[in-house]
Design a protein around this motif. Sequence first.
Motif, PDB file in Angstrom:
ATOM      1  N   LEU A  20       0.818  -1.210   0.000  1.00 33.43           N
ATOM      2  CA  LEU A  20       0.000   0.000   0.000  1.00 33.43           C
ATOM      3  C   LEU A  20       0.856   1.266   0.000  1.00 33.43           C
ATOM      4  CD1 LEU A  20      -2.777   1.241  -0.024  1.00 33.43           C
ATOM      5  CD2 LEU A  20      -2.844   1.042   2.470  1.00 33.43           C
ATOM      6  N   PRO A  21       1.896   1.390   0.847  1.00 31.75           N
ATOM      7  CA  PRO A  21       2.752   2.582   0.753  1.00 31.75           C
ATOM      8  C   PRO A  21       3.404   2.745  -0.615  1.00 31.75           C
ATOM      9  CG  PRO A  21       3.135   1.446   2.823  1.00 31.75           C
ATOM     10  CD  PRO A  21       2.250   0.556   2.018  1.00 31.75           C
ATOM     11  N   LEU A  22       3.797   1.626  -1.224  1.00 28.46           N
ATOM     12  CA  LEU A  22       4.397   1.710  -2.556  1.00 28.46           C
ATOM     13  C   LEU A  22       3.381   2.214  -3.576  1.00 28.46           C
ATOM     14  CD1 LEU A  22       6.461  -1.605  -2.533  1.00 28.46           C
ATOM     15  CD2 LEU A  22       7.418   0.702  -2.742  1.00 28.46           C
ATOM     16  N   ALA A  23       2.140   1.711  -3.507  1.00 32.97           N
ATOM     17  CA  ALA A  23       1.100   2.178  -4.429  1.00 32.97           C
ATOM     18  C   ALA A  23       0.800   3.648  -4.204  1.00 32.97           C
ATOM     19  CB  ALA A  23      -0.159   1.329  -4.251  1.00 32.97           C
ATOM     20  N   ALA A  24       0.743   4.068  -2.925  1.00 32.63           N
ATOM     21  CA  ALA A  24       0.488   5.475  -2.623  1.00 32.63           C
ATOM     22  C   ALA A  24       1.603   6.361  -3.150  1.00 32.63           C
ATOM     23  CB  ALA A  24       0.339   5.658  -1.110  1.00 32.63           C
ATOM     24  N   ALA A  25       2.850   5.924  -2.934  1.00 30.88           N
ATOM     25  CA  ALA A  25       3.992   6.715  -3.404  1.00 30.88           C
ATOM     26  C   ALA A  25       3.985   6.833  -4.921  1.00 30.88           C
ATOM     27  CB  ALA A  25       5.295   6.078  -2.924  1.00 30.88           C
ATOM     28  N   LEU A  26       3.669   5.733  -5.615  1.00 32.17           N
ATOM     29  CA  LEU A  26       3.641   5.775  -7.083  1.00 32.17           C
ATOM     30  C   LEU A  26       2.501   6.652  -7.572  1.00 32.17           C
ATOM     31  CD1 LEU A  26       4.896   4.835  -9.700  1.00 32.17           C
ATOM     32  CD2 LEU A  26       3.436   2.802  -9.619  1.00 32.17           C
ATOM     33  N   ALA A  27       1.348   6.604  -6.884  1.00 33.18           N
ATOM     34  CA  ALA A  27       0.229   7.470  -7.270  1.00 33.18           C
ATOM     35  C   ALA A  27       0.605   8.939  -7.142  1.00 33.18           C
ATOM     36  CB  ALA A  27      -0.985   7.155  -6.394  1.00 33.18           C
ATOM     37  N   LEU A  28       1.295   9.289  -6.051  1.00 35.49           N
ATOM     38  CA  LEU A  28       1.755  10.666  -5.890  1.00 35.49           C
ATOM     39  C   LEU A  28       2.747  11.043  -6.979  1.00 35.49           C
ATOM     40  CD1 LEU A  28       2.213  10.934  -2.014  1.00 35.49           C
ATOM     41  CD2 LEU A  28       0.595  12.212  -3.416  1.00 35.49           C
ATOM     42  N   GLU A  29       3.638  10.113  -7.316  1.00 35.12           N
ATOM     43  CA  GLU A  29       4.638  10.371  -8.365  1.00 35.12           C
ATOM     44  C   GLU A  29       3.956  10.649  -9.701  1.00 35.12           C
ATOM     45  OE1 GLU A  29       8.806  10.540  -9.299  1.00 35.12           O
ATOM     46  OE2 GLU A  29       7.930  10.007  -7.369  1.00 35.12           O
ATOM     47  N   ILE A  30       2.965   9.818 -10.037  1.00 39.94           N
ATOM     48  CA  ILE A  30       2.250   9.990 -11.304  1.00 39.94           C
ATOM     49  C   ILE A  30       1.453  11.290 -11.301  1.00 39.94           C
ATOM     50  CG2 ILE A  30       0.421   9.041 -12.760  1.00 39.94           C
ATOM     51  CD1 ILE A  30       1.343   6.256 -11.919  1.00 39.94           C
ATOM     52  N   ALA A  31       0.784  11.582 -10.185  1.00 35.76           N
ATOM     53  CA  ALA A  31       0.006  12.824 -10.095  1.00 35.76           C
ATOM     54  C   ALA A  31       0.900  14.041 -10.250  1.00 35.76           C
ATOM     55  CB  ALA A  31      -0.726  12.875  -8.757  1.00 35.76           C
ATOM     56  N   ARG A  32       2.069  14.005  -9.599  1.00 32.35           N
ATOM     57  CA  ARG A  32       2.997  15.128  -9.692  1.00 32.35           C
ATOM     58  C   ARG A  32       3.512  15.279 -11.125  1.00 32.35           C
ATOM     59  NH1 ARG A  32       5.358  14.268  -5.338  1.00 32.35           N
ATOM     60  NH2 ARG A  32       6.759  12.655  -6.103  1.00 32.35           N
ATOM     61  N   ASP A  33       3.865  14.165 -11.761  1.00 34.26           N
ATOM     62  CA  ASP A  33       4.382  14.230 -13.136  1.00 34.26           C
ATOM     63  C   ASP A  33       3.331  14.772 -14.092  1.00 34.26           C
ATOM     64  OD1 ASP A  33       6.761  13.212 -12.245  1.00 34.26           O
ATOM     65  OD2 ASP A  33       6.421  11.173 -12.976  1.00 34.26           O
ATOM     66  N   GLU A  34       2.095  14.294 -13.962  1.00 28.37           N
ATOM     67  CA  GLU A  34       1.049  14.723 -14.895  1.00 28.37           C
ATOM     68  C   GLU A  34       0.651  16.173 -14.636  1.00 28.37           C
ATOM     69  OE1 GLU A  34      -2.156  11.971 -15.018  1.00 28.37           O
ATOM     70  OE2 GLU A  34      -0.931  10.423 -15.999  1.00 28.37           O
ATOM     71  N   SER A  35       0.672  16.587 -13.382  1.00 28.88           N
ATOM     72  CA  SER A  35       0.384  17.992 -13.081  1.00 28.88           C
ATOM     73  C   SER A  35       1.455  18.903 -13.669  1.00 28.88           C
ATOM     74  CB  SER A  35       0.296  18.186 -11.564  1.00 28.88           C
ATOM     75  OG  SER A  35       0.119  19.545 -11.244  1.00 28.88           O
ATOM     76  N   ASP A  36       2.723  18.527 -13.483  1.00 29.62           N
ATOM     77  CA  ASP A  36       3.820  19.329 -14.041  1.00 29.62           C
ATOM     78  C   ASP A  36       3.757  19.355 -15.568  1.00 29.62           C
ATOM     79  OD1 ASP A  36       4.700  19.781 -11.492  1.00 29.62           O
ATOM     80  OD2 ASP A  36       6.299  18.275 -11.555  1.00 29.62           O
ATOM     81  N   ALA A  37       3.450  18.197 -16.164  1.00 25.99           N
ATOM     82  CA  ALA A  37       3.365  18.139 -17.627  1.00 25.99           C
ATOM     83  C   ALA A  37       2.222  18.995 -18.149  1.00 25.99           C
ATOM     84  CB  ALA A  37       3.192  16.689 -18.084  1.00 25.99           C
TER      85      ALA A  37
END
Length: 593
Positions: free
Chosen positions: A223-240
């Motif tokens: 679960l922490p790994l999934a949460a961390a990856l979700a944050l990573e994807i959200a941050r990348d897509e927001s920046d993009a």
Amino acid sequence: MLVIIAILLGVIAFAAAYAAFLYASLALAFASLACLLAATAVVLLDRSRRAPVRSSSAPEQVRSPLSAKSLEPSPGDRGPVPSPSRSAAPVATEPLIVMPQDIDATSVAQAFLTAAGATGHAVRVTVWRGDGAGDSAAVPVAVAGVHDDALVQARDSVCDCIEKGTAVLESLTVSDGEQTGATAWRYIVPFSLGEIAGAAGVDFIGERPALELMNRSAAAYRLPLAAALALEIARDESDAAKTLIDTARELARLLDPDAIVRTALSKAIKLTEARTGSIMLYDRDGVDLVIAAAKGLPDEVVDSTSVRPGNGIAGWVALSGQPLVVEDLPGRESPTRVRGTRSAVSVPIADPEGVLGVLNVGSPEHPSRFTATELATLEALAHQTAVALRNARDIATAGDLYFDTLRALALAIESRDPYAHGGTERVMEYTALIAAEMGLEPAESRPLEVAAMLHDIGMPSGCEEALSAPRPLTTVERGLIAMHPVIAAEILRQAPALHDVAPIVYHHHERYDGTGYIDGLAGEGIPLGARILCVADAYVAMTSDRPYRPSLSADEAVRELLKGSGTQFDPDVVDAMLAIRTSRSSRVPGTAT
């Protein structure tokens, strides 16, 4: 304390989601989901740490598909005994749960590495994102522990693990360094939530890790790994999304094709963190693709590259109109290695009207770090570039048509005076040369060129005979002629596109000492374009035949310019005219004495 941390994480993530909403609703959805996952992960980790799972209750959802016998390394897999620095770590009887400092991929990977150390000699954890742009749909996003290449970074097992959703343990062999030939192990655990999927690989040196304990430890970190990856994807897509919006605004303001391709390439490099990149456009004949802008490529490659559609990577992308991801797999000979490129993405620069070129970015890393998000972002950027290029070209075409129309009008006016034939073209040529000599930018020289073309558009009808008559002008005729800059400026002000031209025409009969007309301006109070036009117009007039006098020689005209320097003419403009005759005499007509 942990509940307070969870609440703070939720507040921070919600604020980030709200900011992301300004740029993309998809990024908001990801960030909101990540917010809940992060808070839940903190609470679950706290409960796990307070009540560790006993060894008899290994979770069913994380299991190795290999039997206990198959997990034993074969004789060929066994290497020399590891050195003390890499000896097997003592194995605990209960899984170790370590609270990550932050819910980001690197922090969670570091916590997972520490926990894995209780099951064996763990040296590295790699977090993989399961949406790579290439055929091997896995991209590393975070690494904790050693960063060398001693352990082979094979993605096949990672992709299989993500696809099947089961953990695996496989034996490896250290490829180089002090531990060459030593036995190594990789434990891979998948995790997923909705469309988010990934895996974490734990590398061990020495004895095989305790599989049952590792399974239980990995279950706590899914679960922490999934949460961390979700944050990573959200941050990348927001920046993009933010970068794409800013880029669209910037490209919409550009009218120079060279500036457009330079800006687009710079944004592409920034978005993908690539090391090399290029934009290829069709040449003037529309036959071959040539490099219009490049970064990280040798000059000889930029100058010599010419690709026919259908040939090579860029040629295939241009012909098919489809993006292409290329990866230089280990052991495969490829010319891209010469330029240090191991992975590359090429997308067509296209709009509904067709393909204009190809956008390429390259990375020296292998495996590729290009994600599906980055590929989609590059495609959107390439489309924006195509629209901007098409608009710039259409505006340039319209401008050329407009300019040609103005030229025809000027020549029609000039035809009324047989002695003025060819004078407009010469005035235009000299103003352009003087402007270049004085370092004027294109934005300043273009209005000057139009002003040189239309500066006599206000000459009153009937004055041509007076100007051609071999007699002095009457007072009325002088007054009418003196008004022609005012009439011309009033005509030009009716056209918004000629707004910058009108002041040059209005003031081109001012004198540097302030004794000229219309307003008696002096020195730098006179627009620079008007000062340049004044010198060019006077030089052409002096070197042209008139009914009341023959033309002066070029040297005689220059002497007259020097005589009027500082009084009638701007000294700097006169110096520029002299420099033209000295250094560019072969390019300037009428300089022979």
